[in-house]
Motif scaffolding. Sequence first.
Motif, PDB file in Angstrom:
ATOM      1  N   ARG A  62       3.973   5.846  -5.472  1.00  0.00           N
ATOM      2  CA  ARG A  62       3.956   5.886  -6.930  1.00  0.00           C
ATOM      3  C   ARG A  62       2.866   6.827  -7.426  1.00  0.00           C
ATOM      4  O   ARG A  62       3.088   7.628  -8.343  1.00  0.00           O
ATOM      5  N   ARG A  63       1.700   6.782  -6.816  1.00  0.00           N
ATOM      6  CA  ARG A  63       0.591   7.659  -7.213  1.00  0.00           C
ATOM      7  C   ARG A  63       0.943   9.127  -6.978  1.00  0.00           C
ATOM      8  O   ARG A  63       0.661   9.986  -7.815  1.00  0.00           O
ATOM      9  N   ASP A 112       0.830  -1.210   0.000  1.00  0.00           N
ATOM     10  CA  ASP A 112       0.000   0.000   0.000  1.00  0.00           C
ATOM     11  C   ASP A 112       0.861   1.256   0.000  1.00  0.00           C
ATOM     12  O   ASP A 112       0.570   2.211  -0.732  1.00  0.00           O
ATOM     13  N   ARG A 167       2.311   1.782  -3.462  1.00  0.00           N
ATOM     14  CA  ARG A 167       1.276   2.272  -4.367  1.00  0.00           C
ATOM     15  C   ARG A 167       1.005   3.755  -4.142  1.00  0.00           C
ATOM     16  O   ARG A 167       0.885   4.526  -5.095  1.00  0.00           O
TER      17      ARG A 167
END
Length: 98
Positions: free
Chosen positions: A55-56, A49, A52
């Motif tokens: 990266r976002r 998580d 992620r």
Amino acid sequence: MSTITATIIAATNPSPSPSTVPDVDVTPGVAGFIAIAVVAVVTILLVVDMTRRIRRTRYRAEIRERLEQGDAGTATDEPERRSAEDGRTDVGDDTERG
């Protein structure tokens, strides 16, 4: 006095007492295994998580930079810039086609 001296010597230098519990019984058992497995799974899920989300956030920052640069740039150099970013030279801006 000799009993007091013997008590003091025994109190300062205790001999290790042998364990009454067998070594086989001193294990974490099934409950310990389940607890460690749960901690491992939760840790893996948190790392996935976090990766992620990082990266976002990075992609959002890149898009924000491109939008800010696009406001400052002209419309004539946009197809060349886009094709250079994509690595393709034969693709232009498809939104201008009618």
